[in-house]
Motif scaffolding. Structure first.
Motif, PDB file in Angstrom:
ATOM      1  N   ALA A  16       7.987 -27.427 -39.443  1.00  0.00           N
ATOM      2  CA  ALA A  16       7.477 -27.689 -38.109  1.00  0.00           C
ATOM      3  C   ALA A  16       7.903 -26.604 -37.128  1.00  0.00           C
ATOM      4  CB  ALA A  16       7.968 -29.049 -37.615  1.00  0.00           C
ATOM      5  N   ARG A  17       9.013 -25.922 -37.427  1.00  0.00           N
ATOM      6  CA  ARG A  17       9.522 -24.842 -36.577  1.00  0.00           C
ATOM      7  C   ARG A  17       9.990 -23.690 -37.465  1.00  0.00           C
ATOM      8  NH1 ARG A  17      11.306 -29.610 -34.381  1.00  0.00           N
ATOM      9  NH2 ARG A  17      10.745 -30.006 -32.214  1.00  0.00           N
ATOM     10  N   GLY A  18      10.200 -22.546 -36.828  1.00  0.00           N
ATOM     11  CA  GLY A  18      10.720 -21.406 -37.558  1.00  0.00           C
ATOM     12  C   GLY A  18       9.674 -20.515 -38.181  1.00  0.00           C
ATOM     13  N   SER A  72       8.071 -17.996 -36.945  1.00  0.00           N
ATOM     14  CA  SER A  72       8.233 -16.577 -36.623  1.00  0.00           C
ATOM     15  C   SER A  72       9.263 -15.906 -37.527  1.00  0.00           C
ATOM     16  CB  SER A  72       8.631 -16.407 -35.152  1.00  0.00           C
ATOM     17  OG  SER A  72       9.854 -17.084 -34.871  1.00  0.00           O
ATOM     18  N   GLU A  73      10.277 -16.673 -37.957  1.00  0.00           N
ATOM     19  CA  GLU A  73      11.305 -16.098 -38.817  1.00  0.00           C
ATOM     20  C   GLU A  73      10.830 -15.918 -40.259  1.00  0.00           C
ATOM     21  OE1 GLU A  73      11.793 -18.628 -36.767  1.00  0.00           O
ATOM     22  OE2 GLU A  73      13.267 -17.888 -35.316  1.00  0.00           O
ATOM     23  N   ARG A  74       9.871 -16.704 -40.694  1.00  0.00           N
ATOM     24  CA  ARG A  74       9.474 -16.694 -42.108  1.00  0.00           C
ATOM     25  C   ARG A  74       8.171 -15.954 -42.372  1.00  0.00           C
ATOM     26  NH1 ARG A  74      12.137 -20.557 -44.938  1.00  0.00           N
ATOM     27  NH2 ARG A  74      11.594 -19.227 -46.711  1.00  0.00           N
ATOM     28  N   LEU A  75       7.303 -15.856 -41.380  1.00  0.00           N
ATOM     29  CA  LEU A  75       5.946 -15.362 -41.647  1.00  0.00           C
ATOM     30  C   LEU A  75       5.941 -13.942 -42.202  1.00  0.00           C
ATOM     31  CD1 LEU A  75       2.913 -15.743 -41.588  1.00  0.00           C
ATOM     32  CD2 LEU A  75       2.919 -15.060 -39.182  1.00  0.00           C
ATOM     33  N   GLY A  76       6.706 -13.047 -41.597  1.00  0.00           N
ATOM     34  CA  GLY A  76       6.687 -11.658 -42.056  1.00  0.00           C
ATOM     35  C   GLY A  76       7.060 -11.530 -43.521  1.00  0.00           C
ATOM     36  N   GLY A  77       8.092 -12.246 -43.932  1.00  0.00           N
ATOM     37  CA  GLY A  77       8.498 -12.209 -45.335  1.00  0.00           C
ATOM     38  C   GLY A  77       7.466 -12.814 -46.255  1.00  0.00           C
ATOM     39  N   PHE A  78       6.827 -13.885 -45.799  1.00  0.00           N
ATOM     40  CA  PHE A  78       5.783 -14.517 -46.609  1.00  0.00           C
ATOM     41  C   PHE A  78       4.616 -13.559 -46.827  1.00  0.00           C
ATOM     42  CE2 PHE A  78       6.475 -19.385 -46.032  1.00  0.00           C
ATOM     43  CZ  PHE A  78       7.763 -19.246 -46.530  1.00  0.00           C
ATOM     44  N   VAL A  79       4.184 -12.879 -45.763  1.00  0.00           N
ATOM     45  CA  VAL A  79       3.080 -11.927 -45.893  1.00  0.00           C
ATOM     46  C   VAL A  79       3.466 -10.792 -46.835  1.00  0.00           C
ATOM     47  CG1 VAL A  79       1.707 -10.202 -44.651  1.00  0.00           C
ATOM     48  CG2 VAL A  79       2.058 -12.472 -43.651  1.00  0.00           C
ATOM     49  N   ARG A  80       4.647 -10.244 -46.642  1.00  0.00           N
ATOM     50  CA  ARG A  80       5.111  -9.155 -47.514  1.00  0.00           C
ATOM     51  C   ARG A  80       5.110  -9.576 -48.985  1.00  0.00           C
ATOM     52  NH1 ARG A  80      10.927  -9.018 -46.601  1.00  0.00           N
ATOM     53  NH2 ARG A  80      10.762 -10.755 -48.076  1.00  0.00           N
ATOM     54  N   LEU A 121       0.061 -25.702 -37.825  1.00  0.00           N
ATOM     55  CA  LEU A 121       0.510 -27.090 -37.937  1.00  0.00           C
ATOM     56  C   LEU A 121       1.902 -27.139 -38.549  1.00  0.00           C
ATOM     57  CD1 LEU A 121      -2.898 -28.643 -39.065  1.00  0.00           C
ATOM     58  CD2 LEU A 121      -1.879 -28.690 -36.780  1.00  0.00           C
ATOM     59  N   ASP A 122       2.090 -27.981 -39.534  1.00  0.00           N
ATOM     60  CA  ASP A 122       3.425 -28.185 -40.100  1.00  0.00           C
ATOM     61  C   ASP A 122       3.653 -27.397 -41.382  1.00  0.00           C
ATOM     62  OD1 ASP A 122       4.100 -29.859 -38.040  1.00  0.00           O
ATOM     63  OD2 ASP A 122       3.532 -31.686 -39.094  1.00  0.00           O
ATOM     64  N   ALA A 123       3.144 -26.185 -41.428  1.00  0.00           N
ATOM     65  CA  ALA A 123       3.373 -25.322 -42.588  1.00  0.00           C
ATOM     66  C   ALA A 123       3.296 -23.873 -42.144  1.00  0.00           C
ATOM     67  CB  ALA A 123       2.350 -25.589 -43.686  1.00  0.00           C
ATOM     68  N   CYS A 124       3.922 -23.020 -42.937  1.00  0.00           N
ATOM     69  CA  CYS A 124       3.793 -21.572 -42.755  1.00  0.00           C
ATOM     70  C   CYS A 124       3.204 -21.033 -44.048  1.00  0.00           C
ATOM     71  CB  CYS A 124       5.160 -20.949 -42.473  1.00  0.00           C
ATOM     72  SG  CYS A 124       5.103 -19.159 -42.161  1.00  0.00           S
ATOM     73  N   GLY A 167      -3.541 -26.935 -32.600  1.00  0.00           N
ATOM     74  CA  GLY A 167      -2.262 -27.054 -33.276  1.00  0.00           C
ATOM     75  C   GLY A 167      -1.135 -26.794 -32.313  1.00  0.00           C
ATOM     76  N   SER A 168       0.002 -26.454 -32.858  1.00  0.00           N
ATOM     77  CA  SER A 168       1.190 -26.168 -32.058  1.00  0.00           C
ATOM     78  C   SER A 168       0.975 -24.909 -31.222  1.00  0.00           C
ATOM     79  CB  SER A 168       2.397 -25.989 -32.985  1.00  0.00           C
ATOM     80  OG  SER A 168       3.417 -25.253 -32.363  1.00  0.00           O
ATOM     81  N   PHE A 169       1.279 -24.987 -29.924  1.00  0.00           N
ATOM     82  CA  PHE A 169       1.103 -23.821 -29.062  1.00  0.00           C
ATOM     83  C   PHE A 169       1.960 -22.654 -29.551  1.00  0.00           C
ATOM     84  CE2 PHE A 169      -0.486 -27.115 -26.325  1.00  0.00           C
ATOM     85  CZ  PHE A 169      -1.479 -26.496 -25.582  1.00  0.00           C
TER      86      PHE A 169
END
Length: 217
Positions: A32-34, A36-44, A10-13, A67-69
């Motif tokens: 709402a977007r982006g 893919s750019e933030r997820l890896g760093g958040f997990v790390r 949805l509207d959060a990562c 949710g968002s495709f």
């Protein structure tokens, strides 16, 4: 059990590590977007804050929709790839179930409602955490009518569309995601996208450079 939860539906990562209900590392940002750019760093960062490294994870949970495709594909691909690399099971968590659990902790009558645009909502009803209907894409009128038989706690971005109060909960709480990740059986809740309607985008009717079809007289 130590779990990593991922939500980009949805509207959060969100990426968070929990162990026995206790948050060890949480990274979450409204967007709402982006994703893919933030997820890896958040997990790390969440795993680093939790300590013990990726080897300490017993299970991964990821939201599967609705949710968002684009967002769904980002989270699912990351979770499945990481699960395969680590050799740990990956659990698919319904966004609607996670919203309901975030609002009620698994108690009472709760309606999880997501604004699906185009005059529709994604809706599912829960009694004490158990679904009473399958998740559906409904017109606003039909969704509102389904809620008319009793008093519901209504949560999600579509709450006001069906007669509820404005909900501040527009994405699942990490703790709710973690609780469902522990409770659900990976064998019956695989990480597969839950699409309740066809995508808005459609494939082109002809290839680039291909001549337009000649209308039949």
């Amino acid at each position: 059990m130590r779990v990593l939860v991922i939500d980009t539906a949805l509207d959060a990562c969100t990426a968070a590590v929990f162990e026995d209900g206790r948050a060890l590392g949480v990274r979450s940002e409204v967007m709402a977007r982006g994703h893919s750019e933030r997820l890896g760093g958040f997990v790390r960062d969440a795993v680093a804050e939790a300590g013990g490294g990726f080897e300490a994870l017993d299970r991964i949970g990821v939201t599967v929709g609705p949710g968002s495709f684009t967002g769904l594909r980002v989270g699912l691909a990351f979770a499945q790839g990481l699960g395969a690399a680590l050799g740990v099971p990956v659990v698919g968590v319904s966004t609607l179930a996670a919203l309901a659990r975030s609002a009620d902790g698994g108690q009472g009558a709760t309606a999880a409602v997501i604004d699906a645009r185009r005059g529709q909502v994604y809706q599912q009803l829960f009694e004490d955490g158990a679904p009473t209907f399958d998740p559906e894409a409904l017109s606003i009128e039909d969704a509102s009518a389904r809620l008319a038989d009793q008093t519901w706690r209504i949560t999600g971005s579509g709450a006001t569309l069906v007669g509820g109060e404005l909900s501040t909960l527009t994405a699942p709480d990490p703790a709710a995601l973690a609780a469902l990740t522990v409770a659900l059986d990976p064998a019956t809740h695989p990480p597969r996208p839950l699409y309740l309607r066809a995508p808005d985008a459609t494939p082109p009717t002809r290839l680039p450079g291909q001549a337009r079809p000649v209308p039949v007289a």
